[in-house]
Design a protein around this motif. Structure first.
Motif, PDB file in Angstrom:
ATOM      1  N   ALA A 212       0.829  -1.207   0.000  1.00  0.00           N
ATOM      2  CA  ALA A 212       0.000   0.000   0.000  1.00  0.00           C
ATOM      3  C   ALA A 212       0.861   1.254   0.000  1.00  0.00           C
ATOM      4  O   ALA A 212       0.603   2.208  -0.746  1.00  0.00           O
ATOM      5  CB  ALA A 212      -0.927  -0.007   1.216  1.00  0.00           C
ATOM      6  N   SER A 213       1.912   1.261   0.829  1.00  0.00           N
ATOM      7  CA  SER A 213       2.791   2.434   0.912  1.00  0.00           C
ATOM      8  C   SER A 213       3.524   2.674  -0.399  1.00  0.00           C
ATOM      9  O   SER A 213       3.630   3.810  -0.873  1.00  0.00           O
ATOM     10  CB  SER A 213       3.806   2.250   2.048  1.00  0.00           C
ATOM     11  OG  SER A 213       3.165   2.195   3.300  1.00  0.00           O
ATOM     12  N   VAL A 214       4.038   1.600  -0.985  1.00  0.00           N
ATOM     13  CA  VAL A 214       4.781   1.727  -2.243  1.00  0.00           C
ATOM     14  C   VAL A 214       3.863   2.200  -3.364  1.00  0.00           C
ATOM     15  O   VAL A 214       4.208   3.106  -4.131  1.00  0.00           O
ATOM     16  CB  VAL A 214       5.440   0.383  -2.608  1.00  0.00           C
ATOM     17  CG1 VAL A 214       5.978   0.419  -4.039  1.00  0.00           C
ATOM     18  CG2 VAL A 214       6.567   0.066  -1.639  1.00  0.00           C
ATOM     19  N   ALA A 215       2.679   1.594  -3.461  1.00  0.00           N
ATOM     20  CA  ALA A 215       1.750   1.983  -4.529  1.00  0.00           C
ATOM     21  C   ALA A 215       1.337   3.446  -4.386  1.00  0.00           C
ATOM     22  O   ALA A 215       1.231   4.173  -5.384  1.00  0.00           O
ATOM     23  CB  ALA A 215       0.525   1.072  -4.512  1.00  0.00           C
ATOM     24  N   ARG A 221       4.266   9.734  -8.293  1.00  0.00           N
ATOM     25  CA  ARG A 221       5.384  10.026  -9.194  1.00  0.00           C
ATOM     26  C   ARG A 221       5.096   9.648 -10.644  1.00  0.00           C
ATOM     27  O   ARG A 221       5.806  10.095 -11.543  1.00  0.00           O
ATOM     28  CB  ARG A 221       6.634   9.277  -8.726  1.00  0.00           C
ATOM     29  CG  ARG A 221       7.048   9.609  -7.304  1.00  0.00           C
ATOM     30  CD  ARG A 221       8.345   8.924  -6.956  1.00  0.00           C
ATOM     31  NE  ARG A 221       8.735   9.173  -5.574  1.00  0.00           N
ATOM     32  CZ  ARG A 221       9.975   9.114  -5.133  1.00  0.00           C
ATOM     33  NH1 ARG A 221      10.955   8.819  -5.961  1.00  0.00           N
ATOM     34  NH2 ARG A 221      10.247   9.340  -3.862  1.00  0.00           N
ATOM     35  N   ALA A 222       4.113   8.797 -10.854  1.00  0.00           N
ATOM     36  CA  ALA A 222       3.839   8.303 -12.210  1.00  0.00           C
ATOM     37  C   ALA A 222       3.346   9.433 -13.105  1.00  0.00           C
ATOM     38  O   ALA A 222       2.552  10.277 -12.689  1.00  0.00           O
ATOM     39  CB  ALA A 222       2.813   7.180 -12.152  1.00  0.00           C
ATOM     40  N   VAL A 295       7.472   2.237 -10.995  1.00  0.00           N
ATOM     41  CA  VAL A 295       8.435   1.470 -10.206  1.00  0.00           C
ATOM     42  C   VAL A 295       9.239   2.424  -9.336  1.00  0.00           C
ATOM     43  O   VAL A 295       9.857   3.360  -9.831  1.00  0.00           O
ATOM     44  CB  VAL A 295       9.399   0.666 -11.103  1.00  0.00           C
ATOM     45  CG1 VAL A 295      10.306  -0.213 -10.249  1.00  0.00           C
ATOM     46  CG2 VAL A 295       8.620  -0.182 -12.086  1.00  0.00           C
ATOM     47  N   LEU A 296       9.235   2.189  -8.039  1.00  0.00           N
ATOM     48  CA  LEU A 296       9.924   3.068  -7.100  1.00  0.00           C
ATOM     49  C   LEU A 296      11.426   2.806  -7.123  1.00  0.00           C
ATOM     50  O   LEU A 296      11.854   1.654  -7.217  1.00  0.00           O
ATOM     51  CB  LEU A 296       9.385   2.826  -5.689  1.00  0.00           C
ATOM     52  CG  LEU A 296       9.548   3.951  -4.668  1.00  0.00           C
ATOM     53  CD1 LEU A 296       8.782   5.184  -5.119  1.00  0.00           C
ATOM     54  CD2 LEU A 296       9.055   3.488  -3.308  1.00  0.00           C
ATOM     55  N   PRO A 297      12.257   3.861  -7.035  1.00  0.00           N
ATOM     56  CA  PRO A 297      13.708   3.663  -6.958  1.00  0.00           C
ATOM     57  C   PRO A 297      14.091   2.796  -5.761  1.00  0.00           C
ATOM     58  O   PRO A 297      13.412   2.783  -4.736  1.00  0.00           O
ATOM     59  CB  PRO A 297      14.249   5.092  -6.805  1.00  0.00           C
ATOM     60  CG  PRO A 297      13.212   5.953  -7.446  1.00  0.00           C
ATOM     61  CD  PRO A 297      11.902   5.287  -7.140  1.00  0.00           C
ATOM     62  N   GLN A 298      15.207   2.095  -5.891  1.00  0.00           N
ATOM     63  CA  GLN A 298      15.635   1.138  -4.876  1.00  0.00           C
ATOM     64  C   GLN A 298      15.799   1.777  -3.501  1.00  0.00           C
ATOM     65  O   GLN A 298      15.380   1.214  -2.484  1.00  0.00           O
ATOM     66  CB  GLN A 298      16.958   0.507  -5.319  1.00  0.00           C
ATOM     67  CG  GLN A 298      17.536  -0.506  -4.347  1.00  0.00           C
ATOM     68  CD  GLN A 298      16.761  -1.805  -4.366  1.00  0.00           C
ATOM     69  OE1 GLN A 298      15.976  -2.027  -5.272  1.00  0.00           O
ATOM     70  NE2 GLN A 298      16.977  -2.652  -3.383  1.00  0.00           N
TER      71      GLN A 298
END
Length: 319
Positions: A212-215, A221-222, A295-298
């Motif tokens: 949930a946090s990542v999405a 940012r998308a 896709v979130l940066p590492q």
């Protein structure tokens, strides 16, 4: 006559050229042309390595993953298949993307689709377990509603994978589901209450809380409105699924007594092993491009993982 989609040709070329070059190199070397044969073999191995490198990185990316389907202790997903039945009509903007960029994004969303699809039977299994343990109707209802959420997530992710790759990806079989039989748990796994608590904390509270946090973060940012809307919906749904996991733990602690409480303490210790892997970069795409496309940066993934672990620990410790 319809023209063949160029992205399909590119994908086929990348996948098939490696083995073909290796075979050609071996044949040349067997005929005495060692230099040319060696070059062809190296090129073939490099091409196959590039594909494997991209797949390895993508398979650990922070795309939405839903609840993990575990069968005999291993995460399972459906076989890849081509066909209809698992895609909605979403269409992202692919103008200006190179064939390789489309290949990477198609693979990433296909991986996400497989995980979302596997979450449907994962919630079905949870519902059966809760039924066997005398759970209230609200928990069973929430399980089935969550499974329907995952159906929608999977349809959308398959649609995005199809749009980027140009291939009609769909969900295939999960043969391990028909082979899954109740096994005598090992002493380390504990009883049914222990397994319910451990799975709910790690796969539900932490796993779906992180999803949930990542999405939510990557939705902001998308750049593509379709991707942005997709991830915003997934973030809201996964947050609700994480809350369901907390409700399951509350039920287990109430009914399972000391065994469930001990399992919760052990699961809290296991939180320290839940870290995001260090991933190689994918040739031809950078973190800014990936972030614009879901896709979130590492580094950001690691930060959110740590925050989610700390939140999960704090909330579980007060239970």
């Amino acid at each position: 006559m319809d023209m063949v989609n160029p992205i399909v040709l590119f994908v086929c070329f990348i996948v098939l050229s490696g083995p073909v070059l290796i075979v050609a190199g071996i044949i040349d070397m067997s005929k005495g042309s060692g230099t040319r044969g060696g070059i062809l073999t190296v090129l073939g191995a490099s091409t196959m390595g590039l594909v494997y490198w991209a797949y390895s990185a993508i398979s650990h990316m922070n795309f939405s993953k839903g609840r993990v389907l575990r069968l005999k202790g291993r995460a399972r997903v459906a076989r890849r298949a081509l066909g209809d039945g698992w895609a909605d009509d979403a269409t992202p903007d692919i103008e200006g993307l190179t064939p390789w960029q489309r290949t990477v994004l198609g693979e990433a969303w296909l991986y996400s689709a497989g995980m979302e699809h596997a979450s449907v039977p994962a919630f079905a299994k949870l519902s059966l377990k809760l039924s066997a343990m005398g759970a209230p109707s609200e928990l069973l209802e929430a399980c089935h509603l969550a499974a329907l959420d995952e159906v929608r997530h999977a349809r959308r992710c398959f649609a995005l994978a199809r749009a980027y790759s140009g291939l009609p990806w769909s969900a295939g079989m999960i043969p391990e589901l028909s082979q899954d039989r109740p096994q005598r748990p090992s002493p380390a796994e504990g009883d049914d209450w222990s397994r319910l608590v451990r799975g709910s904390l790690l796969d539900g509270c932490l796993g779906e809380g992180l999803a949930a946090s990542v999405a939510a973060e990557v939705s902001r940012r998308a750049s593509d409105p379709v991707i942005r809307e997709t991830l915003a919906v997934i973030a809201e749904d996964e947050g609700r699924h994480a809350e369901l996991a907390w409700d399951v733990i509350a039920f287990a602690l109430e009914r399972g007594g000391g065994t469930a409480k001990q399992a919760l303490r052990q699961a809290l210790d296991a939180l320290e092993t839940q870290r995001s892997p260090s991933l190689p970069s994918i040739p031809g795409v950078d973190e800014a491009f990936l972030a614009r496309n879901g896709v979130l940066p590492q580094a950001e993934l690691g930060r959110l993982m740590e925050e989610c672990i700390q939140r999960t620990r704090a909330r579980a410790s007060s239970s």
